[in-house]
Design a protein around this motif. Structure first.
Motif, PDB file in Angstrom:
ATOM      1  N   ALA A  40      -1.909  -9.271   2.973  1.00  0.00           N
ATOM      2  CA  ALA A  40      -2.331  -7.988   3.539  1.00  0.00           C
ATOM      3  C   ALA A  40      -3.470  -7.440   2.696  1.00  0.00           C
ATOM      4  CB  ALA A  40      -1.182  -6.989   3.578  1.00  0.00           C
ATOM      5  N   ALA A  41      -4.454  -6.882   3.366  1.00  0.00           N
ATOM      6  CA  ALA A  41      -5.578  -6.246   2.675  1.00  0.00           C
ATOM      7  C   ALA A  41      -6.203  -5.230   3.620  1.00  0.00           C
ATOM      8  CB  ALA A  41      -6.613  -7.277   2.233  1.00  0.00           C
ATOM      9  N   ASP A  42      -5.675  -4.022   3.585  1.00  0.00           N
ATOM     10  CA  ASP A  42      -6.165  -2.918   4.408  1.00  0.00           C
ATOM     11  C   ASP A  42      -6.868  -1.960   3.452  1.00  0.00           C
ATOM     12  OD1 ASP A  42      -6.612  -0.910   6.253  1.00  0.00           O
ATOM     13  OD2 ASP A  42      -4.489  -0.539   6.665  1.00  0.00           O
ATOM     14  N   GLU A  43      -8.183  -1.937   3.515  1.00  0.00           N
ATOM     15  CA  GLU A  43      -8.989  -1.205   2.536  1.00  0.00           C
ATOM     16  C   GLU A  43      -8.489   0.219   2.304  1.00  0.00           C
ATOM     17  OE1 GLU A  43     -13.652  -0.282   1.496  1.00  0.00           O
ATOM     18  OE2 GLU A  43     -13.155  -1.623   3.144  1.00  0.00           O
ATOM     19  N   ASP A  44      -8.346   0.547   1.032  1.00  0.00           N
ATOM     20  CA  ASP A  44      -7.912   1.853   0.538  1.00  0.00           C
ATOM     21  C   ASP A  44      -6.446   2.161   0.850  1.00  0.00           C
ATOM     22  OD1 ASP A  44     -10.593   2.010  -0.122  1.00  0.00           O
ATOM     23  OD2 ASP A  44     -11.070   3.554   1.361  1.00  0.00           O
ATOM     24  N   ARG A  45      -5.698   1.211   1.449  1.00  0.00           N
ATOM     25  CA  ARG A  45      -4.316   1.487   1.838  1.00  0.00           C
ATOM     26  C   ARG A  45      -3.296   0.510   1.262  1.00  0.00           C
ATOM     27  NH1 ARG A  45      -3.813   3.473   7.786  1.00  0.00           N
ATOM     28  NH2 ARG A  45      -1.759   3.705   6.903  1.00  0.00           N
ATOM     29  N   VAL A  46      -3.548  -0.800   1.367  1.00  0.00           N
ATOM     30  CA  VAL A  46      -2.562  -1.771   0.906  1.00  0.00           C
ATOM     31  C   VAL A  46      -3.239  -3.091   0.556  1.00  0.00           C
ATOM     32  CG1 VAL A  46      -2.006  -2.655   3.218  1.00  0.00           C
ATOM     33  CG2 VAL A  46      -0.304  -2.807   1.403  1.00  0.00           C
ATOM     34  N   VAL A  47      -2.708  -3.744  -0.475  1.00  0.00           N
ATOM     35  CA  VAL A  47      -3.097  -5.117  -0.807  1.00  0.00           C
ATOM     36  C   VAL A  47      -1.811  -5.829  -1.220  1.00  0.00           C
ATOM     37  CG1 VAL A  47      -3.739  -4.609  -3.209  1.00  0.00           C
ATOM     38  CG2 VAL A  47      -4.722  -6.594  -2.044  1.00  0.00           C
ATOM     39  N   GLU A  48      -1.649  -7.067  -0.723  1.00  0.00           N
ATOM     40  CA  GLU A  48      -0.403  -7.797  -0.956  1.00  0.00           C
ATOM     41  C   GLU A  48      -0.700  -9.285  -1.035  1.00  0.00           C
ATOM     42  OE1 GLU A  48       3.554  -7.221   1.435  1.00  0.00           O
ATOM     43  OE2 GLU A  48       2.356  -8.769   2.453  1.00  0.00           O
ATOM     44  N   TRP A  49       0.062  -9.970  -1.896  1.00  0.00           N
ATOM     45  CA  TRP A  49      -0.090 -11.423  -1.993  1.00  0.00           C
ATOM     46  C   TRP A  49       1.274 -12.074  -2.091  1.00  0.00           C
ATOM     47  CZ3 TRP A  49      -2.275  -7.916  -5.325  1.00  0.00           C
ATOM     48  CH2 TRP A  49      -1.658  -7.754  -6.566  1.00  0.00           C
ATOM     49  N   GLN A  50       1.315 -13.346  -1.680  1.00  0.00           N
ATOM     50  CA  GLN A  50       2.571 -14.091  -1.672  1.00  0.00           C
ATOM     51  C   GLN A  50       2.594 -15.143  -2.763  1.00  0.00           C
ATOM     52  OE1 GLN A  50       3.782 -15.499   2.146  1.00  0.00           O
ATOM     53  NE2 GLN A  50       5.417 -16.771   1.328  1.00  0.00           N
ATOM     54  N   HIS A  51       3.723 -15.200  -3.424  1.00  0.00           N
ATOM     55  CA  HIS A  51       4.029 -16.159  -4.474  1.00  0.00           C
ATOM     56  C   HIS A  51       4.512 -17.458  -3.821  1.00  0.00           C
ATOM     57  CE1 HIS A  51       6.815 -17.783  -7.540  1.00  0.00           C
ATOM     58  NE2 HIS A  51       6.053 -17.158  -8.424  1.00  0.00           N
ATOM     59  N   PRO A  52       4.340 -18.619  -4.454  1.00  0.00           N
ATOM     60  CA  PRO A  52       4.848 -19.874  -3.869  1.00  0.00           C
ATOM     61  C   PRO A  52       6.351 -19.854  -3.582  1.00  0.00           C
ATOM     62  CG  PRO A  52       3.378 -20.361  -5.690  1.00  0.00           C
ATOM     63  CD  PRO A  52       3.581 -18.867  -5.681  1.00  0.00           C
ATOM     64  N   GLY A  53       7.126 -19.047  -4.296  1.00  0.00           N
ATOM     65  CA  GLY A  53       8.562 -18.945  -4.052  1.00  0.00           C
ATOM     66  C   GLY A  53       8.908 -18.153  -2.802  1.00  0.00           C
ATOM     67  N   GLY A  54       7.908 -17.526  -2.193  1.00  0.00           N
ATOM     68  CA  GLY A  54       8.110 -16.780  -0.957  1.00  0.00           C
ATOM     69  C   GLY A  54       8.091 -15.278  -1.113  1.00  0.00           C
ATOM     70  N   HIS A  55       8.323 -14.760  -2.332  1.00  0.00           N
ATOM     71  CA  HIS A  55       8.299 -13.305  -2.491  1.00  0.00           C
ATOM     72  C   HIS A  55       6.862 -12.796  -2.482  1.00  0.00           C
ATOM     73  CE1 HIS A  55       8.075 -14.536  -6.798  1.00  0.00           C
ATOM     74  NE2 HIS A  55       7.267 -13.493  -6.867  1.00  0.00           N
ATOM     75  N   ARG A  56       6.740 -11.503  -2.297  1.00  0.00           N
ATOM     76  CA  ARG A  56       5.420 -10.866  -2.220  1.00  0.00           C
ATOM     77  C   ARG A  56       5.343  -9.689  -3.181  1.00  0.00           C
ATOM     78  NH1 ARG A  56       3.850 -11.118   4.182  1.00  0.00           N
ATOM     79  NH2 ARG A  56       4.414 -13.301   4.449  1.00  0.00           N
ATOM     80  N   TRP A  57       4.114  -9.457  -3.630  1.00  0.00           N
ATOM     81  CA  TRP A  57       3.800  -8.275  -4.445  1.00  0.00           C
ATOM     82  C   TRP A  57       2.885  -7.400  -3.604  1.00  0.00           C
ATOM     83  CZ3 TRP A  57       6.174  -7.002  -8.775  1.00  0.00           C
ATOM     84  CH2 TRP A  57       6.820  -8.008  -9.489  1.00  0.00           C
ATOM     85  N   ARG A  58       3.247  -6.130  -3.457  1.00  0.00           N
ATOM     86  CA  ARG A  58       2.468  -5.222  -2.612  1.00  0.00           C
ATOM     87  C   ARG A  58       2.132  -3.954  -3.393  1.00  0.00           C
ATOM     88  NH1 ARG A  58       5.499  -5.510   1.454  1.00  0.00           N
ATOM     89  NH2 ARG A  58       7.026  -3.963   0.842  1.00  0.00           N
ATOM     90  N   TRP A  59       0.896  -3.526  -3.230  1.00  0.00           N
ATOM     91  CA  TRP A  59       0.433  -2.242  -3.765  1.00  0.00           C
ATOM     92  C   TRP A  59      -0.004  -1.402  -2.573  1.00  0.00           C
ATOM     93  CZ3 TRP A  59      -0.033  -0.838  -9.006  1.00  0.00           C
ATOM     94  CH2 TRP A  59       0.244  -1.852  -9.923  1.00  0.00           C
ATOM     95  N   GLN A  60       0.573  -0.193  -2.444  1.00  0.00           N
ATOM     96  CA  GLN A  60       0.197   0.720  -1.371  1.00  0.00           C
ATOM     97  C   GLN A  60      -0.410   1.976  -1.985  1.00  0.00           C
ATOM     98  OE1 GLN A  60       4.357   0.176   0.204  1.00  0.00           O
ATOM     99  NE2 GLN A  60       3.273   0.648   2.113  1.00  0.00           N
ATOM    100  N   PHE A  61      -1.408   2.512  -1.283  1.00  0.00           N
ATOM    101  CA  PHE A  61      -2.159   3.664  -1.787  1.00  0.00           C
ATOM    102  C   PHE A  61      -2.176   4.749  -0.710  1.00  0.00           C
ATOM    103  CE2 PHE A  61      -3.758  -0.364  -3.282  1.00  0.00           C
ATOM    104  CZ  PHE A  61      -3.657  -0.226  -4.645  1.00  0.00           C
ATOM    105  N   GLU A  62      -1.672   5.945  -1.069  1.00  0.00           N
ATOM    106  CA  GLU A  62      -1.658   7.067  -0.134  1.00  0.00           C
ATOM    107  C   GLU A  62      -2.484   8.201  -0.727  1.00  0.00           C
ATOM    108  OE1 GLU A  62       1.488  10.307   1.636  1.00  0.00           O
ATOM    109  OE2 GLU A  62       2.270   8.391   0.942  1.00  0.00           O
ATOM    110  N   ASP A  63      -3.649   8.442  -0.114  1.00  0.00           N
ATOM    111  CA  ASP A  63      -4.540   9.513  -0.564  1.00  0.00           C
ATOM    112  C   ASP A  63      -3.833  10.850  -0.358  1.00  0.00           C
ATOM    113  OD1 ASP A  63      -6.542  11.509  -0.739  1.00  0.00           O
ATOM    114  OD2 ASP A  63      -8.068  10.050  -0.175  1.00  0.00           O
TER     115      ASP A  63
END
Length: 178
Positions: A105-128
């Motif tokens: 996921a990569a929604d500018e100024d709102r969220v960026v997320e990536w997936q690990h080979p094990g299947g889990h994900r790391w997500r950063w969300q930004f709320e102005d």
């Protein structure tokens, strides 16, 4: 010239003569984002666009990482888009390794997320928040993993360990903008 001692910042409390403490970031608060997700949020005194740009650049992840496992980015773009792959040099328990991650996921100024080979994900969300500050939520989401992997994570205390890293990362991020 005052007889009052000066603190490192040069400021003292005139009533006590003691140094004025440095500004501190708030402690992140837990957020319930669903089963098999560990999330915390904090308010950062910076615009969402600036924070998103920092975290959407994998070459800068080490600047914020509170787990002290992210070393540097080996390969990858400087601005993530869905489908982008990047590799990180990592270190855990003193052992170096390389991790290949995929942007989910990569929604500018709102969220960026990536997936690990094990299947889990790391997500950063930004709320102005509309006042120049941003509520930032970081999530370790292992709801994407196979049940046996999720159980192994739980038995090895990965959710609790990652909660500590998330709180540290968010505090570190907020501290950059005090």
């Amino acid at each position: 010239m005052s007889d009052q001692p000066e603190s490192a910042s040069g400021r003292t409390n005139p009533e006590t003569g003691l140094p004025v403490s440095a500004p501190q970031a708030a402690w992140p608060e837990r957020v319930d984002t669903g089963p098999r997700q560990v999330s915390y949020r904090i308010t950062v005194n910076a615009p969402a666009a600036e924070l998103w740009a920092l975290l959407a650049n994998p070459h800068r992840h080490h600047e914020v990482d509170g787990s002290e496992s992210v070393q540097y980015t080996r390969t990858g773009p400087t601005r993530l888009a869905v489908g982008d792959e990047f590799t990180m040099a990592m270190r855990k328990f003193g052992l170096p390794y390389t991790m290949r991650l995929v942007t989910t996921a990569a929604d500018e100024d709102r969220v960026v997320e990536w997936q690990h080979p094990g299947g889990h994900r790391w997500r950063w969300q930004f709320e102005d928040r509309g006042d120049g500050s941003t509520t930032v939520t970081e999530t370790f989401d292992y709801s994407w993993t196979k049940p046996v992997v999720a159980r192994a994570y739980e038995l090895s205390r990965r959710p609790a360990d990652n909660a500590n890293g998330i709180r540290s990362s968010l505090t570190r991020l907020a501290g950059r903008y005090l």
